[in-house]
Each structure stands twice: as C-alpha cells, then as structure tokens.
Write a protein that holds these residues in place. Structure first.
Motif, PDB file in Angstrom:
ATOM      1  N   TYR A  10       4.363  50.545  52.640  1.00 51.61           N
ATOM      2  CA  TYR A  10       5.207  50.380  53.821  1.00 51.61           C
ATOM      3  C   TYR A  10       5.052  48.987  54.441  1.00 51.61           C
ATOM      4  O   TYR A  10       5.765  48.648  55.375  1.00 51.61           O
ATOM      5  N   LEU A  13       7.859  46.259  55.961  1.00 45.79           N
ATOM      6  CA  LEU A  13       9.169  46.895  56.052  1.00 45.79           C
ATOM      7  C   LEU A  13       9.455  47.315  57.490  1.00 45.79           C
ATOM      8  O   LEU A  13       8.546  47.590  58.265  1.00 45.79           O
ATOM      9  N   PHE A  15      11.534  50.147  59.796  1.00 49.48           N
ATOM     10  CA  PHE A  15      12.129  51.483  59.717  1.00 49.48           C
ATOM     11  C   PHE A  15      12.853  51.783  61.026  1.00 49.48           C
ATOM     12  O   PHE A  15      12.211  52.029  62.056  1.00 49.48           O
ATOM     13  N   PRO A 221      10.660  53.502  49.708  1.00 50.67           N
ATOM     14  CA  PRO A 221       9.557  52.940  50.470  1.00 50.67           C
ATOM     15  C   PRO A 221       8.315  53.829  50.321  1.00 50.67           C
ATOM     16  O   PRO A 221       8.417  55.033  50.095  1.00 50.67           O
ATOM     17  N   LYS A 264      12.026  59.689  51.526  1.00 45.22           N
ATOM     18  CA  LYS A 264      11.458  58.957  52.665  1.00 45.22           C
ATOM     19  C   LYS A 264      12.586  58.537  53.613  1.00 45.22           C
ATOM     20  O   LYS A 264      13.589  59.233  53.741  1.00 45.22           O
ATOM     21  N   TYR A 267      15.194  51.832  55.388  1.00 49.08           N
ATOM     22  CA  TYR A 267      14.344  50.710  55.802  1.00 49.08           C
ATOM     23  C   TYR A 267      15.058  49.384  55.547  1.00 49.08           C
ATOM     24  O   TYR A 267      16.035  49.305  54.802  1.00 49.08           O
ATOM     25  N   ARG A 273       9.892  44.726  49.432  1.00 50.14           N
ATOM     26  CA  ARG A 273       9.647  45.993  48.731  1.00 50.14           C
ATOM     27  C   ARG A 273       9.797  45.840  47.228  1.00 50.14           C
ATOM     28  O   ARG A 273       9.000  46.401  46.462  1.00 50.14           O
TER      29      ARG A 273
END
Length: 350
Positions: A10, A13, A15, A221, A264, A267, A273
């Motif tokens: 994560y 990133l 969100f 993610p 998930k 993002y 990523r």
C-alpha cells in the motif's frame, strides 16, 4: 491470491475511500461509474464489480461467482441503485470464475459479452471440462514437482475445483477485444492493454483523455495476484509473463489515474504500484535462489516466498505459486533441475 513476503503493497498509494460499499449498495467513483462488491466463499471474501451508465442501461465490469446468493445480490442492485434498468453489456477482464461466473447468465438475458479471445476460450473450455477427481496427468504433474505425498494422496480422492461449479454456461458467441483496440463503454472511450501472468491475455482498460483504469486483477493494491504454474501449460512461465506485463503497462501509468481493481479498494499512484508489483517478484526470486543453495523440491520452497504458515486450505495456491517461481529460475538458467530416483524433480541454484 497470495500472501507473499513483500514490502508494504500500500506504500505510496492514495485511497479516496476508507470503506467499501455495503452488500447490495454502491459508491459512485466517477460520473456514471458505480462500484459494488459481491461475496466470495474464500479467504479473499469479495470481488469488485463496476457499473457504467449507458444510454439504454448499464455495462457491468466483471461478475462474481454464479451462486444463488450472488444472483440475489445482483437483482437487488438492479432493482435499487441501477434504477431497474437492464445490464446490456458485460466486460470481463479475464477468465477466472470470480470475474466471469455470471456472464453466461446475463448473456442469456440478452447482454453482450466483451472480453479477450483467450479469456473466452479458456472459460468455455474449463466449464466443459468437469472432473470428479483430478485426472492422472494432473496427479503426476503434482508428484513430479514435489507436492507433499500426504496432500497429494488426499487431493487425488477429492473433487477438485471445477469451473462448472461456479460459472454459468457460456452461450456461443462473444465480442472480442484485443490489445490496442479502442472501445466505447459507459460514454467513455478506453484503450485496451494486455496483462499476463495471473491470467493469459488479461484485459486492462485505460480511459482515453481521462483518468480511469479498469485494472481487474492485474493492478491490485496491497496484494499480488496468484501466479501459478498448472498442468494445462506445463512449459509456461507465468512469473516471466507477469514481469513483462508490468514493464509493458508502465508507460501507460500516471499518478492521477484512479485504478478500479478487481479486489481491495480503488487507488491512485499506479506508477508506484506497477514498480512494486514487478519488484516484489524480483526479490522473491532472489530469496528463492538463495534457498536453493541446498537442493529442494517444489513442495519445500514455501518458506522464502510466503510470510505466514501455509495452511491446508491455502496449500494448493501456494504450491502452484512456488513451482511457478522455480520454473522461472530454471528457464532463465538460475536454477538447475535434476530428477531423483523416484521421478521427482529437485532444484538447486546454478
């Protein structure tokens, strides 16, 4: 999906949503684009689906398993957030059952199916290939790669996972999309890019002149999707295919894009990523190569790859993932393969 020993998936990133939509509800992630979740009866307990507003109804992106519960939830979504309008098109990112399970059911109601040729052929073939127990060639494949004899003996007596158990029959006919195509969905134009490794010819859609990406399982993610080597294509290199796909997709990635993944939460930060998804397997391969300072079978290679104890329910995914990494080391000359007197392969660092 695997829980491979990797850096924080994560990191770096952004969100936008802290919580996913509740069952039977949606979150609007962009104008005319709705995010919903459908349940899965496994450790990864959900799949994301998306609905794109069309003039005559909705395009559905991926579908969940074909179960009574999933059909009921989808009917609630259609009667509620979708306003009673029909699902006229279904876009499937790849052939796995949690993504294509309900596609045939929706086609029978009149929806058009859009997917890659490989995804459609694989799904339709696997639906028709129903097995009460693993066939001899599968058992021999697992034995040769070093599956634990006790696990293999137990699995040889049990019904394996069959697509027919979770995927509605697919009618003849679909609309093919391929890498480089431009397709119109939900009043937006999308460019088709090709993923690989987790699923052959996995479609990833990048919005032209926009910031949305339909990432499926190629761009998750937090976790990396399972990269398994299976007896259907025993000379494959899914790990090599995966890393090549990460490199191929990188020029299309921007920090401002909102990635809508198959699991998930959505993002931003796709360049970061993609670099992480590639590097995760580079470091995993390095650890595995060091582990092969002593000769090992495939079933003895979990420790350098997985950061937690592999339970019985996760053994199959872990085993096929481990041998996929061994296969890559072998094919690239980093591991040597020898055959024991009992026919089981053992590997050591080159």
């Amino acid at each position: 999906m695997k829980d491979i020993a990797t850096p924080d998936g994560y990191a770096g990133l952004d969100f936008p949503w802290d919580e996913p939509p509740a069952e039977g509800e949606v979150i609007e992630v962009a104008e005319g684009v709705l995010w919903a979740r459908l349940p899965l009866p496994m450790a990864l307990d959900h799949v994301n689906v998306y609905f794109l507003r069309e003039a005559d109804g909705w395009t559905m992106v991926d579908t969940g398993f074909d179960t009574r519960r999933t059909r009921t939830i989808l009917d609630r979504l259609r009667a509620g957030p979708l306003g009673g309008d029909p699902i006229t098109r279904v876009f499937v990112t790849h052939h796995h059952p949690d993504h294509i399970g309900l596609a045939g059911w929706l086609q029978a109601e009149g929806a058009e199916l859009l997917t890659t040729r490989t995804a459609w052929l694989m799904a339709r073939m696997l639906i028709l290939d129903e097995q009460p127990v693993p066939p001899p060639e599968t058992q021999e494949f697992c034995r040769r790669w070093g599956m634990d004899p006790g696990v293999l003996a137990q699995r040889s007596k049990e019904r394996p996972f069959n697509f027919a158990d979770m995927v509605a029959p697919l009618p003849v006919g679909f609309t093919r999309i391929a890498e480089g195509d431009l397709v119109d969905l939900g009043g937006r134009r999308w460019r088709v890019a090709r993923g690989d490794g987790h699923a052959a010819e996995h479609a990833v859609l990048f919005e032209e002149s926009g910031d949305l990406v339909l990432g499926g399982d190629q761009l998750l993610p937090g976790i990396s999707p399972n990269l398994g080597l299976y007896p259907t294509e025993r000379n494959a290199d899914p790990v090599g295919d995966w890393m090549a796909a990460c490199t191929r997709l990188a020029p299309l990635a921007r920090d401002d894009q909102l990635v809508l993944p198959g699991h998930k939460t959505p993002y931003r930060g796709l360049p970061t990523r993609l670099a992480s998804l590639h590097q995760n397997h580079v470091t995993a391969l390095n650890r595995l190569e060091a582990h092969l300072a002593e000769p090992r079978t495939g079933g003895a290679c979990f420790a350098p790859l997985f950061k937690r104890q592999v339970t019985q329910e996760m053994y199959g995914l872990a085993f096929f993932e481990a041998i996929a990494h061994l296969q890559h080391l072998h094919l690239t000359g980093r591991a040597l393969r020898e055959t024991r007197d009992d026919g089981v392969w053992i590997f050591r660092a080159a």
